[in-house]
Design an enzyme around this catalytic site. Structure first.
Site, short mmCIF file in Angstrom:
data_model
loop_
_atom_site.label_atom_id
_atom_site.label_comp_id
_atom_site.label_asym_id
_atom_site.label_seq_id
_atom_site.Cartn_x
_atom_site.Cartn_y
_atom_site.Cartn_z
N TRP A 1 0.87 -1.18 0.00
CA TRP A 1 0.00 0.00 0.00
C TRP A 1 0.91 1.24 0.00
O TRP A 1 1.91 1.26 0.72
CB TRP A 1 -0.88 -0.01 1.25
CG TRP A 1 -2.02 0.95 1.20
CD1 TRP A 1 -1.97 2.29 1.43
CD2 TRP A 1 -3.39 0.66 0.92
NE1 TRP A 1 -3.20 2.85 1.30
CE2 TRP A 1 -4.10 1.88 0.98
CE3 TRP A 1 -4.08 -0.53 0.61
CZ2 TRP A 1 -5.47 1.94 0.77
CZ3 TRP A 1 -5.44 -0.45 0.40
CH2 TRP A 1 -6.12 0.78 0.48
N HIS B 1 -9.81 5.54 10.18
CA HIS B 1 -9.08 4.34 9.77
C HIS B 1 -7.57 4.49 10.04
O HIS B 1 -6.91 3.57 10.53
CB HIS B 1 -9.32 4.12 8.27
CG HIS B 1 -9.07 2.74 7.80
ND1 HIS B 1 -7.88 2.36 7.23
CD2 HIS B 1 -9.85 1.64 7.83
CE1 HIS B 1 -7.96 1.07 6.92
NE2 HIS B 1 -9.12 0.61 7.26
N TYR C 1 11.16 -0.20 13.37
CA TYR C 1 9.91 0.49 13.05
C TYR C 1 10.09 1.43 11.86
O TYR C 1 10.49 2.59 12.00
CB TYR C 1 9.50 1.28 14.29
CG TYR C 1 8.16 1.95 14.25
CD1 TYR C 1 7.00 1.21 14.51
CD2 TYR C 1 8.02 3.31 14.00
CE1 TYR C 1 5.76 1.82 14.51
CE2 TYR C 1 6.79 3.92 13.99
CZ TYR C 1 5.66 3.17 14.25
OH TYR C 1 4.43 3.78 14.25
#
Ligand code: DLZ
Length: 157
Positions: free
Chosen positions: A27, A93, A118
């Protein structure tokens, strides 16, 4: 503001012999693939062999936790880097993905022995992502690669 590609090379241990896994979300691939390339380039520059960089793709950032867990279970790696990019939209979201993913990656660090890095960009705008993926603020992938090398070598630092 901190430039993500700036670091003091004298503080980075040799990465020769290390094996690093990278889990990358597809994405917002315009940004995540740029981070992936920067991560690989910097790992290689510090001595990691190309064959010792393992890459797995997952659909979105929410899948990074499972992807990292899978890699930790199935591959012998010294560190895993999670790469994703979440950009705020019209609904809450964004907050759920960011919170869930951050919590999941934190739990992997608490439960396992292998460090999970991360590399999740949490941006309000596409411009913020652009700036951090090879733009004016450097590339988050460089920062992740250096963090992975340092964490994989933590016992030697
Ligand atoms: C659904 C979704 C949305 C709206 N936005 C993003 C995003 O900005 N960045 C990202 O990495 N993933 C996004 N996703 C996909 C979710 O992470 C996840 O893949 C799906 O909800 C399926 O579980």
């Amino acid at each position: 503001m901190h430039h993500l590609s700036d670091y003091d090379a004298s503080t980075v241990p040799s990465a020769e012999g290390l094996s690093v896994g990278i889990v990358v979300a597809d994405w917002n691939d315009r940004y995540t693939y740029s981070m992936l390339e920067a991560t690989k380039r910097t790992l290689l520059a510090h001595g990691i062999h190309e064959n010792d960089i393992l890459v797995k793709h997952v659909p979105g950032s929410f899948e990074l936790v499972y992807g990292c867990k899978w890699m930790l279970t199935h591959n012998s790696v010294d560190a895993v880097i999670a790469i994703g990019c979440v950009i705020r939209g019209d609904t809450p979201h964004f907050d759920y993905i960011c919170q869930g993913t951050t919590q999941g990656l934190t739990e992997l660090n608490l439960q396992g022995d292998i460090p999970v890095i991360y590399g999740l960009l949490t941006c309000n705008t596409a411009e913020q992502a652009e700036a951090r993926c090879g733009g004016v603020l450097g590339n988050k992938g460089d920062e992740c690669a250096i963090a992975a090398i340092k964490m994989a070598s933590i016992g030697k630092l």
